[in-house]
Design an enzyme around this catalytic site. Structure first.
Site, PDB file in Angstrom:
ATOM      1  N   HIS A 186       0.675   2.400   1.372  1.00 34.51           N
ATOM      2  CA  HIS A 186       0.801   1.517   0.185  1.00 34.51           C
ATOM      3  C   HIS A 186       0.290   0.137   0.658  1.00 34.51           C
ATOM      4  O   HIS A 186       0.634  -0.425   1.600  1.00 34.51           O
ATOM      5  CB  HIS A 186       2.134   1.461  -0.072  1.00 34.51           C
ATOM      6  CG  HIS A 186       2.381   0.482  -1.538  1.00 34.51           C
ATOM      7  ND1 HIS A 186       2.695   1.179  -2.755  1.00 34.51           N
ATOM      8  CD2 HIS A 186       2.262  -0.669  -1.602  1.00 34.51           C
ATOM      9  CE1 HIS A 186       2.730  -0.049  -3.471  1.00 34.51           C
ATOM     10  NE2 HIS A 186       2.435  -1.088  -2.947  1.00 34.51           N
ATOM     11  N   HIS A 239      -1.621  12.023  -5.034  1.00 28.62           N
ATOM     12  CA  HIS A 239      -0.413  10.936  -5.054  1.00 28.62           C
ATOM     13  C   HIS A 239       0.163  11.124  -6.122  1.00 28.62           C
ATOM     14  O   HIS A 239      -0.229  10.671  -7.076  1.00 28.62           O
ATOM     15  CB  HIS A 239      -1.141   9.537  -4.884  1.00 28.62           C
ATOM     16  CG  HIS A 239      -0.197   8.522  -4.789  1.00 28.62           C
ATOM     17  ND1 HIS A 239      -0.056   7.588  -3.664  1.00 28.62           N
ATOM     18  CD2 HIS A 239       1.013   8.344  -5.472  1.00 28.62           C
ATOM     19  CE1 HIS A 239       0.660   6.829  -3.914  1.00 28.62           C
ATOM     20  NE2 HIS A 239       1.513   7.280  -5.080  1.00 28.62           N
ATOM     21  N   LYS A 261       3.692   8.725   4.967  1.00 24.84           N
ATOM     22  CA  LYS A 261       3.578   7.541   3.805  1.00 24.84           C
ATOM     23  C   LYS A 261       4.126   6.299   4.680  1.00 24.84           C
ATOM     24  O   LYS A 261       5.248   6.262   5.067  1.00 24.84           O
ATOM     25  CB  LYS A 261       4.196   7.952   2.766  1.00 24.84           C
ATOM     26  CG  LYS A 261       4.301   6.780   1.766  1.00 24.84           C
ATOM     27  CD  LYS A 261       2.891   6.481   1.269  1.00 24.84           C
ATOM     28  CE  LYS A 261       2.706   5.312   0.161  1.00 24.84           C
ATOM     29  NZ  LYS A 261       2.537   5.539  -1.076  1.00 24.84           N
ATOM     30  N   ASP A 303      -0.753   8.565  -8.968  1.00 27.66           N
ATOM     31  CA  ASP A 303       0.448   7.890  -8.827  1.00 27.66           C
ATOM     32  C   ASP A 303       1.456   7.839 -10.054  1.00 27.66           C
ATOM     33  O   ASP A 303       2.027   6.747 -10.444  1.00 27.66           O
ATOM     34  CB  ASP A 303       0.109   6.351  -8.632  1.00 27.66           C
ATOM     35  CG  ASP A 303       1.047   5.607  -7.835  1.00 27.66           C
ATOM     36  OD1 ASP A 303       2.301   6.187  -7.386  1.00 27.66           O
ATOM     37  OD2 ASP A 303       1.008   4.502  -8.008  1.00 27.66           O
ATOM     38  N   HIS A 309      -3.949   4.408  -4.236  1.00 27.96           N
ATOM     39  CA  HIS A 309      -4.043   3.846  -5.792  1.00 27.96           C
ATOM     40  C   HIS A 309      -4.838   2.271  -5.699  1.00 27.96           C
ATOM     41  O   HIS A 309      -4.157   1.064  -5.651  1.00 27.96           O
ATOM     42  CB  HIS A 309      -2.872   3.448  -6.534  1.00 27.96           C
ATOM     43  CG  HIS A 309      -1.485   3.389  -5.200  1.00 27.96           C
ATOM     44  ND1 HIS A 309      -1.476   2.311  -4.386  1.00 27.96           N
ATOM     45  CD2 HIS A 309      -0.396   3.826  -5.093  1.00 27.96           C
ATOM     46  CE1 HIS A 309      -0.222   2.178  -3.633  1.00 27.96           C
ATOM     47  NE2 HIS A 309       0.310   3.365  -3.992  1.00 27.96           N
ATOM     48  N   HIS A 339       4.555  11.132  -7.843  1.00 34.61           N
ATOM     49  CA  HIS A 339       6.082  10.658  -7.319  1.00 34.61           C
ATOM     50  C   HIS A 339       6.735  12.015  -8.498  1.00 34.61           C
ATOM     51  O   HIS A 339       6.720  11.828  -9.767  1.00 34.61           O
ATOM     52  CB  HIS A 339       6.574   9.492  -8.275  1.00 34.61           C
ATOM     53  CG  HIS A 339       6.025   8.653  -7.187  1.00 34.61           C
ATOM     54  ND1 HIS A 339       6.409   7.902  -5.869  1.00 34.61           N
ATOM     55  CD2 HIS A 339       4.888   7.932  -7.372  1.00 34.61           C
ATOM     56  CE1 HIS A 339       5.860   6.906  -5.637  1.00 34.61           C
ATOM     57  NE2 HIS A 339       4.495   6.916  -6.267  1.00 34.61           N
TER      58      HIS A 339
END
Ligand code: DOR
Ligand code: ZN
Length: 341
Positions: free
Chosen positions: A137, A14, A100, A248, A175, A16
């Site tokens: 999420h 995971h 996602k 994350d 997360h 970004h």
């Protein structure tokens, strides 16, 4: 005391990586440690088609410094109007490793996310059938729910019915930050997993208010009470294969963090594996790091284990206050205790 630690090369399930200049600045931090990473699709506009994901994947490949071997694993951003055929086509083609789910307005660039889970019925049914992983999420956005309870309420209101209605769907609760999430995943069947960040093993909610407001400790889901940190960390270091590494890492320019309305996200990529090594060593289970970092996630996703290794060496290196001019890394000013060769 061991001076070096050699591990099967890990993966980040995971991350970004952003786009444009930010992508160019951060891609190397992830690629130098991790063989593969699940790349989040919350760009602006979000990655909702096969063509957009292929083009983003190319930009990532170009941003990875010469000589680093790194495979970006792409995700499709689900919306109220997601087309199951487009999603399945991308999965079949090897473009989408996962989809996602962002509840609409739960976090950064999630305005186009899903406003009502009922809208995803056909998508989830198809994912269950083709064996595609759903990354979640897990926070409700109901403003009546206290921000520190949003993950636990999500488990009750959304995740529990989802697991009941789609029992074979492979779900990663991303997360995790609460004892409820750690317990839920530990008790769930093996098609339910969770990623755990380094920061949620280290900070509790006090970190956001230590002597003043600390925007660099703010992320979503927000860090919670100490007992939750302890439960999440215990899950990470337990050896249970349902739990695996997902940083994350979520960089934002310093000005966007240090603001009247600062962005959520902790930039931990630069010292991620070193920080996890510290966590496992402090808890006396360094022998379990390799499972968590390099094996459990690959098994969950049904992907081969990496054959290469990395070596960490004991070190007094201090994490810099700034990187690439304007990014503040997690652990700035601290000593993880390990350095990647
Ligand atoms: O803290 C976060 N930052 N949590 C998320 O869910 C999104 C991420 C981001 O993209 O900045
Ligand atoms: Zn994220």
């Amino acid at each position: 005391m061991t001076e070096t630690l050699t591990l099967r090369r890990p993966d980040d399930w995971h991350v970004h990586l952003r786009d444009g200049d930010m992508l160019a600045a951060v891609a190397g931090y992830t690629a130098r440690q991790f063989a593969r990473a699940i790349v989040m699709p919350n760009l602006s506009p979000p990655v909702t088609s096969v063509a957009a994901a292929e083009s983003y994947r190319n930009r990532i490949r170009l941003a990875v410094p010469e000589g680093m071997d790194f495979t970006p694993l792409m995700t499709i951003y689900l919306t109220d109007d997601s087309d199951p055929d487009e999603m399945a086509r991308g999965h079949e083609k090897g473009v989408f490793t996962a989809a996602k789910l962002y509840p609409a307005n739960a976090t950064t660039n999630s305005a186009a996310g899903v406003s009502d889970i009922a809208n995803l019925g056909k998508v989830l049914e198809r994912m269950e059938r083709i064996g595609m992983v759903l990354c979640v999420h897990g926070e409700v956005t109901d403003p009546a729910v206290d921000i520190f309870d949003r993950e636990a309420v999500f488990i009750d209101r959304i995740l529990t019915p989802m697991v009941r209605d789609f029992p074979a769907l492979r779900i990663v609760l991303e997360h995790i930050t609460s004892e409820q999430a750690a317990q839920f995943v530990a008790d769930a069947p093996p098609n339910i997993g969770a990623t755990i960040t380094p920061h949620h093993c280290i900070i509790n909610r006090n970190a956001m208010f230590a002597g003043g407001m600390r925007p660099h400790a703010y992320c979503l889901p927000v860090a919670k009470r100490e007992r939750h940190r302890i439960a999440v960390r215990a899950a990470a270091t337990s050896g249970d294969s349902s739990f695996f590494l997902g940083t994350d890492s979520a960089p934002h320019a310093r000005g966007a963090k240090e603001s009247a309305c600062g962005c959520a996200g902790i930039f931990n990529a630069p010292y991620a594996i070193e920080t996890y090594a510290r966590i496992f060593e402090e808890d006396g289970v360094l022998d379990r790091l390799e499972g968590f970092a390099s094996e459990h996630g690959a098994h969950f996703y049904g992907l081969p284990l990496n054959e290469e290794t990395i070596t960490l060496r004991r070190s007094d290196a201090v994490v810099p206050d700034r990187l690439d001019g304007d990014l503040v890394p997690f652990m700035a000013g601290e000593t993880p205790g390990w350095s990647l060769d």
